[in-house]
Design an enzyme around this catalytic site. Sequence first.
Site, PDB file in Angstrom:
ATOM      1  N   HIS A 194       0.816  -1.216   0.000  1.00 49.16           N
ATOM      2  CA  HIS A 194       0.000   0.000   0.000  1.00 49.16           C
ATOM      3  C   HIS A 194       0.850   1.266   0.000  1.00 49.16           C
ATOM      4  O   HIS A 194       2.041   1.254   0.348  1.00 49.16           O
ATOM      5  CB  HIS A 194      -0.928   0.020   1.221  1.00 49.16           C
ATOM      6  CG  HIS A 194      -0.191   0.067   2.524  1.00 49.16           C
ATOM      7  ND1 HIS A 194       0.350   1.226   3.037  1.00 49.16           N
ATOM      8  CD2 HIS A 194       0.122  -0.910   3.413  1.00 49.16           C
ATOM      9  CE1 HIS A 194       0.948   0.975   4.191  1.00 49.16           C
ATOM     10  NE2 HIS A 194       0.836  -0.329   4.440  1.00 49.16           N
ATOM     11  N   GLU A 246      -2.263  -7.014   7.392  1.00 49.40           N
ATOM     12  CA  GLU A 246      -0.897  -7.001   7.921  1.00 49.40           C
ATOM     13  C   GLU A 246      -0.784  -7.931   9.129  1.00 49.40           C
ATOM     14  O   GLU A 246      -1.785  -8.274   9.773  1.00 49.40           O
ATOM     15  CB  GLU A 246      -0.518  -5.571   8.315  1.00 49.40           C
ATOM     16  CG  GLU A 246       0.867  -5.396   8.916  1.00 49.40           C
ATOM     17  CD  GLU A 246       2.005  -5.815   7.989  1.00 49.40           C
ATOM     18  OE1 GLU A 246       2.078  -7.018   7.669  1.00 49.40           O
ATOM     19  OE2 GLU A 246       2.831  -4.950   7.639  1.00 49.40           O
TER      20      GLU A 246
END
Length: 204
Positions: free
Chosen positions: A12, A87
């Site tokens: 990202h 994550e």
Amino acid sequence: MTMATRMGWIRHGITEWNRLGKIQGVTDIPLSEEGAEQARKLAERLSAEGGHWDGIYCSDLKRARRTAEILAERLDIPLVTDARLRERSFGKAEGMTPEERLAEWGVDWRANVPDQESDEVIRARGHDFVDEFSRRHPGQSWLIVTHGSFLARMLQSLCDDLTDSHLHNMSLTILERQAEDLKNNWKPHLHNCTLHLAAPSVKR
């Protein structure tokens, strides 16, 4: 002729916590404006290259989802969120600066955070996603927007040819698997590429 299956793995765009060196983990930090601009640059690169992408999978955390939304809108492809792409949970380390982590656990802090998600758990949920992806999308090419620590573990697990290098925000790594490869071996076509970030700002 059967086409190869491709996964375009993307870390990202940058966040304010990335700039401060804070560990994010599953803390749901938004994408910064700089990160959104990074995503627009990659979207323009992919559009200009003219390659075909069938869709985008992304983590359900804000920073990854917003990155994916910018790409999906520019490329006009569907977007699917999947919590398996989140994550690593870093437990107590989340929100801590480099200095705070050093004081708490020393130089080898990554190995010493007691309540973080293990590599084994990360690989299990990551491979569950990849196995399902391979069954659902043979011969297709999808972008996958996720996070640095999760992505590093997955790339090392999927492909022996990749080095354990720091993955940059908004980097692109493309893995490819031939249909006749019954051992599910993924080969790197591109790794940790950020050439698009040197491009001029994108007009909105």
